[in-house]
Write a protein that holds these residues in place. Structure first.
Motif, PDB file in Angstrom:
ATOM      1  N   ILE A  17       0.897  -1.145  -0.032  1.00  0.00           N
ATOM      2  CA  ILE A  17      -0.044  -0.087  -0.209  1.00  0.00           C
ATOM      3  C   ILE A  17       0.918   1.303  -0.053  1.00  0.00           C
ATOM      4  O   ILE A  17       0.639   2.188  -0.874  1.00  0.00           O
ATOM      5  N   ILE A  18       1.861   1.268   0.945  1.00  0.00           N
ATOM      6  CA  ILE A  18       2.755   2.503   1.028  1.00  0.00           C
ATOM      7  C   ILE A  18       3.431   2.593  -0.294  1.00  0.00           C
ATOM      8  O   ILE A  18       3.673   3.846  -0.861  1.00  0.00           O
ATOM      9  N   ARG A  20       2.515   1.577  -3.393  1.00  0.00           N
ATOM     10  CA  ARG A  20       1.554   2.313  -4.573  1.00  0.00           C
ATOM     11  C   ARG A  20       1.058   3.428  -4.114  1.00  0.00           C
ATOM     12  O   ARG A  20       1.106   4.374  -5.059  1.00  0.00           O
ATOM     13  N   PHE A  21       1.090   3.944  -2.955  1.00  0.00           N
ATOM     14  CA  PHE A  21       1.013   5.362  -2.604  1.00  0.00           C
ATOM     15  C   PHE A  21       1.968   6.434  -3.280  1.00  0.00           C
ATOM     16  O   PHE A  21       1.858   7.379  -3.605  1.00  0.00           O
ATOM     17  N   PHE A  22       3.416   5.661  -2.992  1.00  0.00           N
ATOM     18  CA  PHE A  22       4.420   6.806  -3.418  1.00  0.00           C
ATOM     19  C   PHE A  22       4.494   6.816  -4.951  1.00  0.00           C
ATOM     20  O   PHE A  22       5.116   7.776  -5.306  1.00  0.00           O
ATOM     21  N   TYR A  24       1.689   6.266  -6.759  1.00  0.00           N
ATOM     22  CA  TYR A  24       0.628   7.150  -7.292  1.00  0.00           C
ATOM     23  C   TYR A  24       0.954   8.675  -7.146  1.00  0.00           C
ATOM     24  O   TYR A  24       0.867   9.571  -7.974  1.00  0.00           O
ATOM     25  N   LYS A  25       1.667   8.912  -5.874  1.00  0.00           N
ATOM     26  CA  LYS A  25       2.299  10.570  -5.534  1.00  0.00           C
ATOM     27  C   LYS A  25       3.110  10.849  -6.907  1.00  0.00           C
ATOM     28  O   LYS A  25       3.207  12.011  -6.985  1.00  0.00           O
TER      29      LYS A  25
END
Length: 312
Positions: A17-18, A20-22, A24-25
């Motif tokens: 999740i982390i 993918r978050f980065f 995406y960011k």
């Protein structure tokens, strides 16, 4: 052991999740940077590109790109319209400045030269009068154009015997054609007697403008023919010319366009523009073509049908 496995799985899920978050960011930062670059260079044709294979991001980028394309097209149309407007303003200024300069010049000659002969005075006054007439004609054309463009021109459709309108106007220019040694030939004369459904004033102005256009461009002949095509009466003006090129055809009906770029003949290019607007206002069609040195204008007028009520 089971607890440890669960913890490891949770850690892996959180890590994913982390990550993918980065990712995406990073992708959002990239999209923002692309948009900033586009704002700095509005003339650029570039679109947003997504480096991540994500359905939602790709859909968002696609929708933004569609907005960008619409904006770019509006920009292009706006630039084109601005260029046309500037060109028209230049042409209009020339159309008024040329006769006014001539009037001023000959007026000064009349005022300054006390020893002018009566013959010279009459000649200068005649030139001034012709320039004033030309100026008034130009003003009237622009007035007509403004009425047509603003939809202030009242259109009254009625049954018209086309031959009555056509031959009356053509006869008025008999001497003009003879003076310019232009042979006029009317072909398929019987078709001209068909009734059409149109506005009389509009039809008269269209014919008048087309005759004047032929006088201006024809070298030695003008053939005018007519035929019934479906529910239309087609009238064809055909003349030889050395004043029109293939490049002029696409612009021939444009406002203030004239094949004579110097506008030395005093023409302002409004005649065919007005003719097109009036033909279309009566549900007709008009087009121009050039084959070799033969210039042709075809006008389709709606034929009168007994089923048409004479009201609109």
């Amino acid at each position: 052991m089971i607890k440890l496995a669960i913890i490891i799985v949770l850690i892996l899920i959180i890590a994913v999740i982390i990550a993918r978050f980065f990712i995406y960011k990073k992708e959002v930062v990239s999209l923002n940077q692309q948009l900033d670059d586009m704002k700095k260079d509005l003339e650029s044709n570039s679109l947003l590109k997504v480096g991540l294979n994500d359905k939602d991001l790709n859909l968002l980028a696609s929708q933004i790109n569609e907005i960008i394309k619409v904006y770019k097209e509006e920009q292009r149309i706006s630039r084109s319209n601005n260029l046309k407007l500037k060109e028209e303003i230049t042409n209009i200024s020339h159309d008024f400045r040329t006769p006014l300069t001539s009037i001023k010049g000959f007026s000064e000659l009349l005022s300054a030269e006390n020893n002018l002969s009566e013959e010279k005075k009459a000649e200068y006054l005649d030139i001034i009068q012709k320039k004033i007439d030309n100026l008034l004609s130009t003003v009237n054309l622009f007035y007509d154009m403004s009425k047509i463009d603003s939809l202030d021109e009242q259109i009254k459709l009625e049954k018209l015997d086309f031959s009555m309108v056509f031959f009356e106007l053509l006869f008025m220019f008999h001497q003009d054609f003879e003076e310019k040694n232009i042979k006029v030939d009317v072909v398929n004369e019987e078709n001209f007697s068909n009734d059409i459904w149109a506005d009389r004033k509009s039809v008269e102005r269209v014919i008048l403008n087309l005759i004047q256009n032929s006088l201006r461009y024809a070298s030695s002949y003008l053939n005018i023919s007519s035929m019934v095509v479906g529910d239309k009466l087609r009238v064809v003006f055909s003349n030889n010319t050395d004043k029109i090129s293939e490049g002029d055809i696409s612009q021939i009906f444009d406002r203030t366009y004239t094949a004579d770029k110097s506008r030395s003949d005093g023409q302002n290019g409004l005649g065919l523009y007005i003719a097109k607007q009036l033909v279309q206002s009566s549900d007709g069609e008009i087009k121009a073509s050039l084959f070799g040195n033969e210039f042709k204008i075809e006008v389709d007028f709606p034929l009168f049908s007994g089923n048409i009520k004479e009201t609109r």
